[in-house]
Design a protein around this motif. Structure first.
Motif, PDB file in Angstrom:
ATOM      1  N   ILE A 172     -11.277 -12.600   1.071  1.00  0.00           N
ATOM      2  CA  ILE A 172     -11.954 -11.327   0.803  1.00  0.00           C
ATOM      3  C   ILE A 172     -11.513 -10.687  -0.517  1.00  0.00           C
ATOM      4  N   PHE A 173     -12.501 -10.243  -1.282  1.00  0.00           N
ATOM      5  CA  PHE A 173     -12.268  -9.432  -2.479  1.00  0.00           C
ATOM      6  C   PHE A 173     -12.517  -7.951  -2.210  1.00  0.00           C
ATOM      7  N   SER A 174     -13.528  -7.642  -1.409  1.00  0.00           N
ATOM      8  CA  SER A 174     -13.944  -6.252  -1.244  1.00  0.00           C
ATOM      9  C   SER A 174     -14.340  -5.985   0.197  1.00  0.00           C
ATOM     10  N   ALA A 175     -14.061  -4.773   0.666  1.00  0.00           N
ATOM     11  CA  ALA A 175     -14.419  -4.388   2.031  1.00  0.00           C
ATOM     12  C   ALA A 175     -14.539  -2.873   2.105  1.00  0.00           C
ATOM     13  N   ALA A 176     -15.313  -2.398   3.076  1.00  0.00           N
ATOM     14  CA  ALA A 176     -15.519  -0.950   3.221  1.00  0.00           C
ATOM     15  C   ALA A 176     -15.886  -0.622   4.657  1.00  0.00           C
ATOM     16  N   TRP A 177     -15.729   0.670   4.995  1.00  0.00           N
ATOM     17  CA  TRP A 177     -15.964   1.205   6.328  1.00  0.00           C
ATOM     18  C   TRP A 177     -17.012   2.305   6.215  1.00  0.00           C
ATOM     19  N   VAL A 184       0.866  -1.172   0.000  1.00  0.00           N
ATOM     20  CA  VAL A 184       0.000   0.000   0.000  1.00  0.00           C
ATOM     21  C   VAL A 184       0.905   1.224   0.000  1.00  0.00           C
ATOM     22  N   LEU A 185       0.613   2.164  -0.891  1.00  0.00           N
ATOM     23  CA  LEU A 185       1.417   3.373  -1.010  1.00  0.00           C
ATOM     24  C   LEU A 185       0.606   4.581  -0.569  1.00  0.00           C
ATOM     25  N   PHE A 216      -5.933  -3.109  10.656  1.00  0.00           N
ATOM     26  CA  PHE A 216      -5.983  -1.657  10.804  1.00  0.00           C
ATOM     27  C   PHE A 216      -4.563  -1.143  11.025  1.00  0.00           C
ATOM     28  N   PHE A 217      -4.203  -0.093  10.300  1.00  0.00           N
ATOM     29  CA  PHE A 217      -2.860   0.472  10.379  1.00  0.00           C
ATOM     30  C   PHE A 217      -2.930   1.940  10.795  1.00  0.00           C
ATOM     31  N   ASP A 218      -2.002   2.343  11.642  1.00  0.00           N
ATOM     32  CA  ASP A 218      -1.847   3.745  12.013  1.00  0.00           C
ATOM     33  C   ASP A 218      -0.957   4.399  10.957  1.00  0.00           C
ATOM     34  N   LEU A 219      -1.532   5.257  10.126  1.00  0.00           N
ATOM     35  CA  LEU A 219      -0.769   5.861   9.036  1.00  0.00           C
ATOM     36  C   LEU A 219       0.325   6.791   9.527  1.00  0.00           C
ATOM     37  N   ARG A 220       0.244   7.201  10.769  1.00  0.00           N
ATOM     38  CA  ARG A 220       1.295   8.047  11.327  1.00  0.00           C
ATOM     39  C   ARG A 220       2.580   7.273  11.549  1.00  0.00           C
ATOM     40  N   MET A 221       2.511   5.929  11.433  1.00  0.00           N
ATOM     41  CA  MET A 221       3.692   5.084  11.599  1.00  0.00           C
ATOM     42  C   MET A 221       4.362   4.764  10.262  1.00  0.00           C
ATOM     43  N   MET A 222       3.764   5.195   9.150  1.00  0.00           N
ATOM     44  CA  MET A 222       4.356   4.931   7.847  1.00  0.00           C
ATOM     45  C   MET A 222       5.611   5.764   7.653  1.00  0.00           C
ATOM     46  N   THR A 223       6.568   5.196   6.930  1.00  0.00           N
ATOM     47  CA  THR A 223       7.850   5.865   6.711  1.00  0.00           C
ATOM     48  C   THR A 223       8.169   5.881   5.214  1.00  0.00           C
ATOM     49  N   PRO A 224       9.089   6.750   4.785  1.00  0.00           N
ATOM     50  CA  PRO A 224       9.481   6.791   3.370  1.00  0.00           C
ATOM     51  C   PRO A 224      10.437   5.666   2.997  1.00  0.00           C
ATOM     52  N   ARG A 225      10.209   4.469   3.522  1.00  0.00           N
ATOM     53  CA  ARG A 225      10.999   3.279   3.209  1.00  0.00           C
ATOM     54  C   ARG A 225      10.049   2.092   3.127  1.00  0.00           C
ATOM     55  N   PHE A 226      10.464   1.048   2.400  1.00  0.00           N
ATOM     56  CA  PHE A 226       9.664  -0.168   2.350  1.00  0.00           C
ATOM     57  C   PHE A 226       9.903  -0.952   3.627  1.00  0.00           C
ATOM     58  N   VAL A 227       8.929  -0.952   4.494  1.00  0.00           N
ATOM     59  CA  VAL A 227       9.063  -1.656   5.771  1.00  0.00           C
ATOM     60  C   VAL A 227       7.793  -2.452   6.035  1.00  0.00           C
ATOM     61  N   ARG A 260     -12.221   8.777   9.093  1.00  0.00           N
ATOM     62  CA  ARG A 260     -12.636  10.133   8.732  1.00  0.00           C
ATOM     63  C   ARG A 260     -11.590  11.177   9.101  1.00  0.00           C
ATOM     64  N   ASP A 261     -10.702  10.880  10.067  1.00  0.00           N
ATOM     65  CA  ASP A 261      -9.643  11.833  10.402  1.00  0.00           C
ATOM     66  C   ASP A 261      -8.348  11.553   9.652  1.00  0.00           C
ATOM     67  N   GLY A 262      -8.347  10.529   8.802  1.00  0.00           N
ATOM     68  CA  GLY A 262      -7.193  10.235   7.969  1.00  0.00           C
ATOM     69  C   GLY A 262      -6.027   9.583   8.672  1.00  0.00           C
ATOM     70  N   THR A 263      -6.180   9.152   9.913  1.00  0.00           N
ATOM     71  CA  THR A 263      -5.045   8.590  10.656  1.00  0.00           C
ATOM     72  C   THR A 263      -4.998   7.064  10.636  1.00  0.00           C
ATOM     73  N   THR A 264      -6.117   6.421  10.319  1.00  0.00           N
ATOM     74  CA  THR A 264      -6.178   4.961  10.358  1.00  0.00           C
ATOM     75  C   THR A 264      -6.620   4.402   9.015  1.00  0.00           C
ATOM     76  N   MET A 265      -5.923   3.369   8.562  1.00  0.00           N
ATOM     77  CA  MET A 265      -6.284   2.704   7.316  1.00  0.00           C
ATOM     78  C   MET A 265      -6.788   1.300   7.623  1.00  0.00           C
ATOM     79  N   PHE A 266      -7.890   0.935   6.988  1.00  0.00           N
ATOM     80  CA  PHE A 266      -8.435  -0.416   7.076  1.00  0.00           C
ATOM     81  C   PHE A 266      -8.102  -1.152   5.781  1.00  0.00           C
ATOM     82  N   ALA A 267      -7.520  -2.348   5.891  1.00  0.00           N
ATOM     83  CA  ALA A 267      -7.166  -3.157   4.729  1.00  0.00           C
ATOM     84  C   ALA A 267      -7.679  -4.571   4.924  1.00  0.00           C
TER      85      ALA A 267
END
Length: 288
Positions: A210-215, A124-125, A171-182, A153-160
């Protein structure tokens, strides 16, 4: 795949298909639907998303790049200039775009400049138009099988939702993402039965792949659907303690075929599931 222009704007629906066609349809009140635009392409398209302010339309597919169209709204809606992001080499030390087809796109509800893309390449990018045409951060380890990304809705959490048996709901905390493949550890993960992944609560480990999911807009209700068990489910996520199991509030069976799509209304009152046989199941969740 389908997406409505965000609420408060015209009743316009965008659609893409496997033939590479992008189309816009308007649904005026008390009148027949009207085709506003039809752009023929040469490569399969799988994913699309409007920015939350409706100013941009993002489209992705087999060619691995994300095409960004400016949407001009007036008496009618038109798609004008196109920008392509992630198509070229980003340079040493920078994150590249997807190496396989793009399956899912989702715009940040809190910022029109930010969106995420998920691909068949198990990553996920995170993109930000303010920084240029290359990704600014990445997550490895997801295994999407279709349109299965969503943002809080606040843009901080991603559901995959991944097309696999183990820990398909994450569920991922997008604030933990880095500019590296980790390999970013999810903040929480669940099995198809709703039990916490890796826990000792003895819940079922079966998955419908699963093929599809939504929040929903309030980030409390989740819908997901797929193959193998050929079913869709509706979950509620505990708001006070997100590490508690998901509550399965409704289950839907298909007529012996895979379910390729799942959607939930913003107010979490209705859910819909689309099957490989062309059928659509719609359910009222207010009494679920």
């Amino acid at each position: 795949n389908l997406r409505w222009l965000p609420l408060g704007r015209q009743s316009v629906l965008a659609a893409v298909d496997a033939a590479g066609t992008l189309a816009l349809w308007e649904f005026p009140k008390a009148r027949e639907p009207r085709n506003l635009l039809k752009l023929a392409g040469k490569s399969e398209l799988n994913a699309l998303a409007f920015s939350h302010d409706g100013s941009r339309l993002l489209v992705g597919g087999k060619d691995r790049a994300v095409k960004v169209y400016d949407v001009a709204s007036g008496m009618s809606v038109a798609v004008t200039d196109k920008q392509v992001v992630g198509a070229n080499w980003s340079g040493l030390g920078k994150i590249m775009g997807h190496t396989s087809k793009v399956l899912s796109l989702c715009s940040d509800p809190s910022c029109a400049e930010v969106f995420v893309s998920g691909g068949l390449d198990k990553q996920v990018l995170l993109w930000d138009f303010r920084t240029g045409t290359f990704p600014v951060a990445a997550i490895k380890g997801t295994e999407l099988g279709g349109d299965a990304l969503d943002l809080s809705r606040d843009g901080t959490t991603m559901f995959a939702a991944s097309h696999r048996v183990d820990s398909p709901l994450q569920f991922f905390d997008l604030r933990m993402m880095t500019p590296r493949f980790v390999e970013v550890t999810p903040s929480s993960a669940y099995q198809w039965g709703g039990n916490v992944a890796g826990g000792d609560n003895g819940g079922p480990r079966d998955s419908c792949m699963i093929f599809s999911a939504a929040w929903d807009a309030f980030n409390g209700t989740i819908v997901a659907a797929g193959e193998k068990e050929n079913m869709g489910q509706v979950f509620r996520r505990p708001q006070q303690d997100p590490l508690q199991p998901l509550e399965v509030v409704a289950t839907f069976r298909s007529n012996g075929c895979a379910l390729y799509s799942a959607a939930v209304s913003e107010d979490a009152r209705s859910a819909a599931f689309g099957g490989a046989d062309g059928s659509v199941q719609i359910s009222d969740l207010r009494h679920a």
